[in-house]
Design an enzyme around this catalytic site. Structure first.
Site, short mmCIF file in Angstrom:
data_model
loop_
_atom_site.label_atom_id
_atom_site.label_comp_id
_atom_site.label_asym_id
_atom_site.label_seq_id
_atom_site.Cartn_x
_atom_site.Cartn_y
_atom_site.Cartn_z
N ASP A 1 0.43 12.37 -2.74
CA ASP A 1 0.34 13.55 -2.10
C ASP A 1 0.80 14.87 -2.99
O ASP A 1 -0.03 16.05 -2.87
CB ASP A 1 1.22 13.57 -0.84
CG ASP A 1 0.70 12.51 0.04
OD1 ASP A 1 -0.21 12.11 0.28
OD2 ASP A 1 1.76 11.40 0.50
N HIS B 1 4.29 9.87 4.59
CA HIS B 1 3.16 9.99 4.13
C HIS B 1 2.08 9.78 5.24
O HIS B 1 1.48 8.75 5.44
CB HIS B 1 3.09 8.97 2.92
CG HIS B 1 1.67 8.70 2.64
ND1 HIS B 1 1.16 9.63 1.67
CD2 HIS B 1 0.99 7.44 2.66
CE1 HIS B 1 -0.03 9.08 1.29
NE2 HIS B 1 -0.46 7.76 1.83
#
Length: 325
Positions: A159, A187
């Protein structure tokens, strides 16, 4: 030449493993002077595929690759390992709710966490990639009595890399000009990539980008939904980029310095995250394998609302897997 580092990797015959293993063997994760011993774990139906991967590794004739072990036994895979990279997990099937996925994977990570605590090396560090990685990491760590929670982290680096690349593209600069990008929380699409405190060419990212609507809208949505977009485009989940992020994660965790980076680690309440969940947080590496959470980063009301949302999701996931903790 240093002594060999033993690395255990689960789900090693999968897509991420296929991208990851040659790069570890080539020295990209632990450096060009570190011999590597790979201990690869798979489920029985994938054992033949794993043996094929091992043959390919042998055929590459990597100078740093000392040995490759293939097994379906967690105790063998984790035995004496200094790094346990938990890449494998059960994927989400058609019609499966996230709660079902958490419970299915919870059983897997209970077993793996117990085996790691009993069999891994005294200096072991554990990185969880298999999703839902934050909560899977919490489950694995909960099985330990010998290795403390500070030894366990989950991967937010994919990410972080996605957010970094997107900011660089928007600003028209090289990716190395972008720094201090932290992705907070889970996440999942609830994650909060913090562009407000990022830097581009040494300047605050919002001043360089000059488009607050984009930073609070399209930027967040693109980072949060990137995995789904890749699945829609190629019919398969991220593999090469996930392997690359895992290399970055371990390299950053092994490299002391002032560089700010993000890991999902056990929260003590920093930035409003619930205590005891594994949340993406800003850290600096103080010694190889040792990190310190960086506190004092300021957030406006928009960011605080986003942090609260992702924290609530992590707390809910913890409730769903309470029987495993």
């Amino acid at each position: 030449m240093s002594s060999a580092t033993t690395v255990a990797i689960t789900g090693a015959a999968g897509q991420i493993g296929y991208s990851l293993l040659p790069r570890i063997a080539a020295g990209e994760m632990f450096g060009p002077d570190r011999k590597i011993r790979l201990q690869l774990l798979e489920i029985p139906p994938a054992l033949d595929a794993l043996r094929g991967v091992a043959m390919e590794l042998q055929d590459c004739a990597f100078p740093l690759l000392q040995e490759v072990v293939t097994t379906t036994d967690p105790d063998v895979a984790f035995g004496g390992a200094s790094w346990c990279l938990l890449v494998g997990s059960k994927p989400r099937g058609p019609g499966m709710e996230r709660a079902d996925l958490l419970l299915e994977n919870g059983r897997i990570f209970v077993g793996q966490g117990s085996s790691i605590d009993a069999r891994a090396a005294a200096d072991c560090r554990v990185v969880v990639v298999g999703n839902p990685c934050n909560t899977n990491c919490m489950i694995a760590a909960a099985q330990g009595s010998r290795l403390g929670p500070e030894r366990y982290s989950a991967m937010m680096r994919l990410d972080q890399n996605r957010a970094t690349a997107l900011l660089a593209q928007k600003a028209g600069v090289a990716v190395e000009e972008v720094g201090d990008v932290i992705v907070y929380g889970n996440h999942s699409p609830s994650m909060y990539p913090d562009a407000a405190n990022a830097r581009i060419a040494g300047q605050p990212a919002p001043a360089v980008i000059g488009d607050s609507d984009w930073l609070r809208g399209e930027f967040l949505e693109t980072v949060g939904q990137r995995g789904a977009a890749i699945i829609a485009a190629r019919g398969l989940s991220s593999a090469a980029s996930a392997a690359n992020a895992l290399i970055d994660h371990v390299h950053a965790l092994n490299t002391p310095g002032k560089t700010l980076h993000g890991l999902a680690v056990c929260s003590r309440g920093e930035y409003g995250m619930p205590r005891g969940v594994w949340a993406g947080l800003p850290v600096r590496t103080s010694a190889p394998g040792v990190f310190a959470i960086v506190e004092g980063i300021e957030h406006d009301s928009f960011a605080r609302n986003a942090l609260e949302k992702t924290g609530v999701e992590l707390a809910h996931e913890r409730e769903l897997v309470a029987d495993f903790l």
